[in-house]
Design a protein around this motif. Structure first.
Motif, PDB file in Angstrom:
ATOM      1  N   PRO A  40      -9.838  21.114   3.667  1.00  0.00           N
ATOM      2  CA  PRO A  40     -10.938  20.391   4.313  1.00  0.00           C
ATOM      3  C   PRO A  40     -11.297  19.116   3.548  1.00  0.00           C
ATOM      4  O   PRO A  40     -11.359  19.115   2.323  1.00  0.00           O
ATOM      5  N   LEU A  41     -11.518  18.046   4.298  1.00  0.00           N
ATOM      6  CA  LEU A  41     -11.974  16.785   3.715  1.00  0.00           C
ATOM      7  C   LEU A  41     -13.415  16.501   4.125  1.00  0.00           C
ATOM      8  O   LEU A  41     -14.275  16.319   3.288  1.00  0.00           O
ATOM      9  N   TRP A  42     -13.659  16.443   5.434  1.00  0.00           N
ATOM     10  CA  TRP A  42     -15.021  16.264   5.937  1.00  0.00           C
ATOM     11  C   TRP A  42     -15.073  16.666   7.400  1.00  0.00           C
ATOM     12  O   TRP A  42     -14.047  16.854   8.050  1.00  0.00           O
ATOM     13  N   HIS A  47     -20.579  11.269  19.032  1.00  0.00           N
ATOM     14  CA  HIS A  47     -21.624  10.993  20.021  1.00  0.00           C
ATOM     15  C   HIS A  47     -21.566  11.919  21.234  1.00  0.00           C
ATOM     16  O   HIS A  47     -22.555  12.092  21.926  1.00  0.00           O
ATOM     17  N   LYS A  48     -20.418  12.550  21.481  1.00  0.00           N
ATOM     18  CA  LYS A  48     -20.278  13.505  22.591  1.00  0.00           C
ATOM     19  C   LYS A  48     -20.551  14.943  22.137  1.00  0.00           C
ATOM     20  O   LYS A  48     -20.376  15.867  22.911  1.00  0.00           O
ATOM     21  N   GLU A  49     -20.949  15.089  20.873  1.00  0.00           N
ATOM     22  CA  GLU A  49     -21.205  16.388  20.252  1.00  0.00           C
ATOM     23  C   GLU A  49     -19.938  17.231  20.103  1.00  0.00           C
ATOM     24  O   GLU A  49     -19.995  18.465  20.032  1.00  0.00           O
ATOM     25  N   ASN A  50     -18.785  16.558  20.050  1.00  0.00           N
ATOM     26  CA  ASN A  50     -17.537  17.232  19.717  1.00  0.00           C
ATOM     27  C   ASN A  50     -17.470  17.357  18.196  1.00  0.00           C
ATOM     28  O   ASN A  50     -17.972  16.490  17.467  1.00  0.00           O
ATOM     29  N   LEU A  51     -16.841  18.413  17.735  1.00  0.00           N
ATOM     30  CA  LEU A  51     -16.682  18.633  16.306  1.00  0.00           C
ATOM     31  C   LEU A  51     -15.407  17.967  15.822  1.00  0.00           C
ATOM     32  O   LEU A  51     -14.323  18.248  16.331  1.00  0.00           O
ATOM     33  N   LEU A  52     -15.538  17.091  14.848  1.00  0.00           N
ATOM     34  CA  LEU A  52     -14.398  16.427  14.232  1.00  0.00           C
ATOM     35  C   LEU A  52     -14.204  17.014  12.842  1.00  0.00           C
ATOM     36  O   LEU A  52     -15.110  16.940  12.004  1.00  0.00           O
ATOM     37  N   VAL A  53     -13.060  17.628  12.623  1.00  0.00           N
ATOM     38  CA  VAL A  53     -12.757  18.232  11.323  1.00  0.00           C
ATOM     39  C   VAL A  53     -11.534  17.512  10.757  1.00  0.00           C
ATOM     40  O   VAL A  53     -10.441  17.597  11.313  1.00  0.00           O
ATOM     41  N   THR A  54     -11.758  16.807   9.663  1.00  0.00           N
ATOM     42  CA  THR A  54     -10.671  16.087   9.012  1.00  0.00           C
ATOM     43  C   THR A  54     -10.166  16.918   7.849  1.00  0.00           C
ATOM     44  O   THR A  54     -10.946  17.384   7.017  1.00  0.00           O
TER      45      THR A  54
END
Length: 130
Positions: A40-42, A47-54
Protein backbone atom coordinates in the motif's frame (compact mmCIF):
# COMPACT_ATOMS: atom_id res chain seq x y z
CA UNK A 1 16.86 -9.10 -9.94
CA UNK A 2 13.73 -7.07 -9.18
CA UNK A 3 13.37 -3.81 -11.14
CA UNK A 4 11.06 -0.82 -10.72
CA UNK A 5 9.17 0.35 -13.80
CA UNK A 6 6.55 3.04 -14.33
CA UNK A 7 3.78 2.64 -16.88
CA UNK A 8 4.36 5.29 -19.58
CA UNK A 9 1.51 7.62 -18.57
CA UNK A 10 2.63 7.42 -14.94
CA UNK A 11 6.20 8.14 -15.92
CA UNK A 12 5.13 11.35 -17.69
CA UNK A 13 2.79 12.70 -15.01
CA UNK A 14 3.94 11.56 -11.58
CA UNK A 15 5.23 14.25 -9.24
CA UNK A 16 8.82 14.12 -8.01
CA UNK A 17 7.51 13.80 -4.44
CA UNK A 18 5.39 10.73 -5.30
CA UNK A 19 8.19 9.24 -7.43
CA UNK A 20 10.53 9.52 -4.43
CA UNK A 21 8.00 7.84 -2.10
CA UNK A 22 7.50 5.00 -4.58
CA UNK A 23 11.25 4.56 -5.11
CA UNK A 24 11.94 4.51 -1.34
CA UNK A 25 9.11 1.99 -0.81
CA UNK A 26 10.53 -0.16 -3.61
CA UNK A 27 13.99 -0.17 -2.02
CA UNK A 28 12.52 -1.23 1.34
CA UNK A 29 10.29 -3.99 -0.09
CA UNK A 30 12.03 -5.23 -3.26
CA UNK A 31 12.91 -8.68 -1.99
CA UNK A 32 10.37 -11.43 -1.64
CA UNK A 33 9.38 -14.94 -2.52
CA UNK A 34 8.08 -16.06 -5.91
CA UNK A 35 4.65 -14.50 -5.46
CA UNK A 36 2.70 -11.33 -6.08
CA UNK A 37 2.58 -8.66 -3.38
CA UNK A 38 0.72 -5.36 -3.15
CA UNK A 39 2.46 -2.77 -0.97
CA UNK A 40 0.00 0.00 0.00
CA UNK A 41 1.12 3.53 -0.84
CA UNK A 42 -1.98 5.68 -0.32
CA UNK A 43 -5.75 5.69 -0.71
CA UNK A 44 -8.41 8.31 -1.20
CA UNK A 45 -11.96 8.93 -2.34
CA UNK A 46 -12.41 10.87 -5.57
CA UNK A 47 -15.18 13.34 -6.39
CA UNK A 48 -17.47 10.43 -7.40
CA UNK A 49 -16.81 8.75 -4.02
CA UNK A 50 -14.94 5.91 -5.71
CA UNK A 51 -12.12 4.40 -3.69
CA UNK A 52 -8.67 4.88 -5.19
CA UNK A 53 -6.04 2.56 -3.75
CA UNK A 54 -2.50 3.13 -4.97
CA UNK A 55 -0.10 0.25 -4.45
CA UNK A 56 3.29 -0.91 -5.54
CA UNK A 57 2.71 -4.21 -7.33
CA UNK A 58 5.63 -6.60 -6.83
CA UNK A 59 5.71 -9.45 -9.32
CA UNK A 60 8.43 -11.61 -7.77
CA UNK A 61 7.50 -14.52 -10.04
CA UNK A 62 9.16 -15.53 -13.27
CA UNK A 63 5.88 -15.13 -15.18
CA UNK A 64 4.05 -12.19 -16.72
CA UNK A 65 1.23 -10.78 -14.55
CA UNK A 66 -1.91 -9.38 -16.16
CA UNK A 67 -5.13 -8.00 -14.70
CA UNK A 68 -7.82 -9.19 -17.08
CA UNK A 69 -10.83 -10.63 -15.19
CA UNK A 70 -8.97 -10.30 -11.90
CA UNK A 71 -10.83 -9.90 -8.63
CA UNK A 72 -9.17 -7.40 -6.32
CA UNK A 73 -10.38 -7.08 -2.76
CA UNK A 74 -9.77 -4.21 -0.37
CA UNK A 75 -9.34 -5.14 3.30
CA UNK A 76 -9.16 -3.32 6.62
CA UNK A 77 -8.30 -5.21 9.81
CA UNK A 78 -8.56 -8.48 7.85
CA UNK A 79 -12.18 -7.70 6.86
CA UNK A 80 -13.19 -7.30 3.24
CA UNK A 81 -14.44 -3.76 2.63
CA UNK A 82 -14.60 -3.71 -1.19
CA UNK A 83 -14.41 -6.17 -4.06
CA UNK A 84 -14.31 -5.56 -7.79
CA UNK A 85 -13.46 -7.55 -10.92
CA UNK A 86 -10.91 -5.54 -12.90
CA UNK A 87 -10.59 -5.83 -16.68
CA UNK A 88 -7.31 -4.06 -17.36
CA UNK A 89 -5.72 -5.71 -20.40
CA UNK A 90 -3.26 -2.82 -20.69
CA UNK A 91 -1.88 -3.42 -17.19
CA UNK A 92 0.90 -5.96 -17.49
CA UNK A 93 3.68 -6.40 -14.95
CA UNK A 94 6.68 -8.26 -16.32
CA UNK A 95 8.41 -11.03 -14.37
CA UNK A 96 10.67 -9.81 -11.54
CA UNK A 97 9.26 -6.30 -11.91
CA UNK A 98 7.54 -3.84 -9.60
CA UNK A 99 5.13 -1.16 -10.79
CA UNK A 100 2.90 1.40 -9.06
CA UNK A 101 -0.79 1.37 -9.94
CA UNK A 102 -4.04 2.84 -8.71
CA UNK A 103 -7.03 0.52 -8.52
CA UNK A 104 -10.39 2.32 -8.59
CA UNK A 105 -13.26 0.65 -6.75
CA UNK A 106 -16.69 2.01 -7.71
CA UNK A 107 -18.65 3.60 -4.88
CA UNK A 108 -21.27 0.83 -4.85
CA UNK A 109 -18.59 -1.82 -4.15
CA UNK A 110 -17.39 -0.20 -0.91
CA UNK A 111 -18.75 -1.29 2.46
CA UNK A 112 -20.40 1.42 4.53
CA UNK A 113 -18.24 0.26 7.45
CA UNK A 114 -14.99 1.05 5.63
CA UNK A 115 -12.79 3.58 7.42
CA UNK A 116 -10.64 3.99 4.29
CA UNK A 117 -7.52 3.98 6.42
CA UNK A 118 -4.66 1.45 6.64
CA UNK A 119 -6.21 -0.78 4.00
CA UNK A 120 -4.53 -3.35 1.81
CA UNK A 121 -5.34 -5.37 -1.32
CA UNK A 122 -5.68 -9.04 -2.12
CA UNK A 123 -6.13 -10.66 -5.53
CA UNK A 124 -7.68 -13.69 -7.20
CA UNK A 125 -8.14 -14.56 -10.85
CA UNK A 126 -11.69 -15.33 -12.01
CA UNK A 127 -11.16 -18.28 -14.36
CA UNK A 128 -14.88 -18.50 -15.24
CA UNK A 129 -14.81 -15.24 -17.17
CA UNK A 130 -13.92 -14.97 -20.82
Amino acid sequence: MQQLLFESSWDKTISMKDRKIIHETFLKTKTGDHNIHFVPLWQALNHKENLLVTVLIHNFSDELLSFNHTTIKYFEDRKQMAKYVFHLPALVVEAETSMPWTFIFPKETISENAKLDDGYLGMSVDLNQS
